[in-house]
Enzyme design. Structure first.
Site, short mmCIF file in Angstrom:
data_model
loop_
_atom_site.label_atom_id
_atom_site.label_comp_id
_atom_site.label_asym_id
_atom_site.label_seq_id
_atom_site.Cartn_x
_atom_site.Cartn_y
_atom_site.Cartn_z
N THR A 45 0.92 -1.34 0.14
CA THR A 45 0.19 0.56 -0.12
C THR A 45 0.72 1.06 -0.10
OG1 THR A 45 -1.58 -1.73 0.86
CG2 THR A 45 -2.04 1.13 1.42
N TYR A 132 5.94 -13.08 3.86
CA TYR A 132 4.79 -12.63 2.99
C TYR A 132 4.75 -13.66 1.88
CZ TYR A 132 1.46 -9.82 1.53
OH TYR A 132 -0.32 -9.14 0.81
N LYS A 157 3.15 -13.78 6.30
CA LYS A 157 1.78 -13.17 5.86
C LYS A 157 1.80 -13.87 4.54
CE LYS A 157 0.60 -8.71 4.84
NZ LYS A 157 0.27 -7.61 3.62
#
Length: 298
Positions: A45, A132, A157
């Site tokens: 983001t 991730y 994640k």
């Protein structure tokens, strides 16, 4: 980190695309005021892919200064392991508490290579690492067992939303290994992830509407299913449908929503594009309605 929403702040740019440290500082301060469980600067983001090393240093440093030890600061890193190691050194110097290791660039790789990538990075930083898995990175149980033996790899994640695979991974992991729901607009699947033992989740909505993100988190935590369903039905599902209209909207819609609320975060950087006018109008209407659900205003 499961005590609050995991916040992924935006990186603020001026209209000419240059970094805006003051806008960033104000934005991060606003996220911290809403009480997240941790803050993750310069991740997806936050447009990590578009930052040079000095910009990255500024983003992490400003976030660390604003957090002032109140919550963990987990900076993004990635590309190949050599580049990731350079960013890791910068994050360490800037005071980050840990690193989120974003998927590597371009190539597919076997499981041994995925594990070796983390091993090479872990040798070059003292910071804890959260892997991730998303895109071309998806760990098997065997690879997970290997990376959990790396001393400073502390968690995973997940952005694949394959709950069968994820359940197998959680059962194979040692006690204390952390798991996070990193699905796009993670609230949509938060209940399903919690059912397989992964209650902590990231929230892009927190970057522009912490009132909505906080209300959802509280309702989910407290078992208020009616409130959860209402927020999903009337805000989150329509937001996902809007997000899916164009590639890159997972970031550019979030940034546009923050601008609608008066935040000085600026445009996205190429190759992302800002939302089309019709989509921006729909976003404004949805955001207004969503804030009204929780007693807040645009």
């Amino acid at each position: 980190m499961a005590r609050g929403v995991l916040s992924f702040p935006l990186t603020a740019f001026h209209d000419d695309g240059s970094l805006d440290p003051d806008g960033l500082r104000a934005h991060v301060a606003g996220r911290l005021a809403a009480g997240p469980g941790a803050v993750f600067p310069a991740c997806g983001t936050g447009e990590f892919f578009s930052l040079d090393e000095e910009e990255y240093r500024t983003v992490v440093r400003v976030t660390v200064e604003e957090a002032a030890g109140r919550v963990p600061v987990v900076a993004g890193t990635g590309c190949g392991w050599a580049q990731a190691a350079r960013f890791a050194r910068i994050a360490e110097e800037a005071g980050a508490d840990a690193l989120l290791v974003l998927p590597h660039y371009l190539v597919d790789a076997p499981q041994d290579g995925l594990a070796a990538q983390l091993e090479r990075l872990a040798e070059r930083t003292r910071l804890p690492l959260i892997a991730y898995q998303r895109g071309q990175v998806a760990y098997t149980v065997g690879a997970l067992r290997r990376i959990t033996r790396i001393p400073n790899v502390i968690g995973l994640k997940d952005g694949h939303s394959d709950l069968d695979r994820l359940q197998r991974l959680t059962l194979a992991a040692p006690d204390g290994f952390l798991f996070f729901n990193g699905a796009a607009t993670a609230e949509i699947q938060a209940r399903a992830y919690a059912a397989v033992g992964v209650p902590a989740y990231s929230s892009a909505v927190h970057a522009f509407a912490p009132e909505i993100a906080g209300a959802f988190f509280t309702a989910l935590r407290d078992g208020e299913d009616g409130t959860v369903d209402k927020l999903l039905r009337e805000f989150y599902v329509p937001f996902v449908e809007l997000r899916d209209r164009a590639p890159g909207y997972a970031v550019s819609l979030v940034k546009a929503a923050a601008r609608l609320r008066g935040e000085r975060v600026g445009p996205v950087r190429a190759p992302l594009t800002d939302p089309a006018p019709a989509d921006l109008a729909d976003l404004k209407a949805l955001l207004t309605a969503g804030l009204d659900l929780v007693g807040a205003a645009l």
